[in-house]
Write an enzyme that holds these catalytic residues in place. Structure first.
Site, PDB file in Angstrom:
ATOM      1  N   GLY A 152      -7.871  -7.698  10.779  1.00  0.00           N
ATOM      2  CA  GLY A 152      -6.684  -7.288  11.319  1.00  0.00           C
ATOM      3  C   GLY A 152      -6.646  -7.469  12.676  1.00  0.00           C
ATOM      4  N   ARG A 153      -7.126  -6.898  13.556  1.00  0.00           N
ATOM      5  CA  ARG A 153      -6.658  -6.885  14.763  1.00  0.00           C
ATOM      6  C   ARG A 153      -6.871  -8.101  15.571  1.00  0.00           C
ATOM      7  NH1 ARG A 153      -5.436  -1.899  16.045  1.00  0.00           N
ATOM      8  NH2 ARG A 153      -6.394  -0.348  15.078  1.00  0.00           N
TER       9      ARG A 153
ATOM     10  N   GLN B  48       0.875  -1.159  -0.088  1.00  0.00           N
ATOM     11  CA  GLN B  48       0.000   0.212   0.118  1.00  0.00           C
ATOM     12  C   GLN B  48       0.979   1.275  -0.173  1.00  0.00           C
ATOM     13  OE1 GLN B  48      -2.313   1.584   3.525  1.00  0.00           O
ATOM     14  NE2 GLN B  48      -3.867   0.932   2.473  1.00  0.00           N
TER      15      GLN B  48
ATOM     16  N   TYR C  48      -5.829  10.687   5.082  1.00  0.00           N
ATOM     17  CA  TYR C  48      -4.484  10.906   4.403  1.00  0.00           C
ATOM     18  C   TYR C  48      -4.686  11.902   3.094  1.00  0.00           C
ATOM     19  CZ  TYR C  48      -2.498   7.796   7.756  1.00  0.00           C
ATOM     20  OH  TYR C  48      -1.954   7.281   9.078  1.00  0.00           O
TER      21      TYR C  48
END
Length: 332
Positions: free
Chosen positions: A314-315, A100, A172
């Site tokens: 993910g987590r 990414q 972002y």
């Protein structure tokens, strides 16, 4: 047959199951370089190939766009040897690997960038990071940033990865252009959704010129801000269709200026599912859903109900590296 263990072969990126490890910042780089600690981390997470696709944490395309001290760099050729080792580690474990690439824009500070000032689409403080007021980018500077995305994407391909993901989420730079909260421009890079994604379309075109049409290009979209005056699902449906037309192969859906969670829904598994379901109505390319998924059955239900094509966990995997193995084996 379980949807979770069903292969995905209707796009350029052939995957042996529907389980994704989404990009999660580790801060394990050595001043931007791939460290042994980072290699060990991704080796551990990909071991056994139970996760079909590993998306490497966001990597800065230029020092000006560096978000934090421990962030990985795709901005220099001197990091290529380490990046090649990173791709090799994941491939050795029979998983696919995506990098990414990102520019932080106003979501950084001069300590992280090494003295470069914050920049953004407009001179508006980032509502998520509360950093300094950014300098509004002029058109020539926008073109330069598009070129840095292009150069970074070429490095990704040359390092041996299986695809590249363009980051436009979590407040972002590209996400700042996408959101009407942070983009107040009156030129062709502002205004309605089509104006606010002009830079995205230029980045997609540049990236594809660098890597070729057969190299998979993903885009992570911060689809909704969940803030007054911010982006909504209808905006993201318009954007998603344009990204598909531009050649994006997979859409990876997350939050916008709100970050990677949904206010008031952080305990719900798959809390971006209403967005992915809506986007799937207008595109034919695969859509990735992440957000609070911790149970294999929840992942299975989200897939079987048509909320998404791929599930990012993910987590749960961060906490337990055996999670993916247990989830896949429970579906066999």
């Amino acid at each position: 047959m379980s949807y979770l263990i069903k292969a995905l072969d209707n796009c350029k990126l052939s995957l042996n199951n529907r389980l994704i490890f989404p990009p999660m910042a580790t801060g394990k780089s050595d001043n931007g370089m791939v460290s042994q600690e980072m290699l060990d981390y991704y080796n551990e997470k990909s071991k056994g190939g139970y996760i079909s696709l590993i998306i490497i944490e966001h990597s800065y395309i230029t020092p000006q766009g560096r978000a934090s001290e421990g962030q990985l760099s795709i901005a220099e050729d001197c990091n290529m040897e380490g990046l090649k080792k990173l791709a090799e580690v994941i491939h050795k474990n029979n998983s696919k690997a995506i990098m990414q690439i990102n520019h932080a824009g106003s979501a950084t500070n001069i300590d992280a960038t090494g003295g470069y000032e914050n920049v953004g689409p407009s001179a508006i403080i980032n509502p998520r990071t509360k950093s300094d007021v950014p300098k509004e980018l002029n058109k020539e500077e926008i073109k330069e940033i598009v070129e840095t995305f292009k150069t970074a994407a070429k490095r990704v391909k040359d390092a041996g990865f299986d695809g590249v993901e363009i980051h436009s989420a979590h407040s972002y730079l590209l996400n700042q252009f996408y959101s009407p909260i942070t983009n107040k421009r009156t030129d062709e890079y502002g205004g309605d959704v089509l104006g606010r994604i002009k830079i995205h379309l230029e980045v997609i075109k540049a990236v594809k010129e660098a890597v070729g049409n057969e190299f998979p290009v993903l885009l992570r979209l911060g689809a909704c801000d969940y803030m007054k005056g911010g982006t909504k699902i209808e905006d993201s449906k318009i954007a998603a269709l344009e990204f598909q037309k531009a050649g994006v192969d997979i859409l990876d859906i997350s939050g916008g200026l709100c970050g990677y969670t949904v206010p008031g829904r952080s305990k719900e598994q798959g809390y971006f599912s209403e967005i992915t379901e809506a986007i799937k109505e207008v595109v034919s390319i695969p859509v990735i859903l992440t957000g609070g998924i911790i149970d294999a059955q929840a992942a299975e239900n989200l897939l079987s109900s048509g909320k998404a094509d791929l599930i990012g966990v993910g987590r749960a995997v961060f906490r337990d590296s055996m999670w993916a193995r247990n989830a896949i084996e429970s579906c066999l």
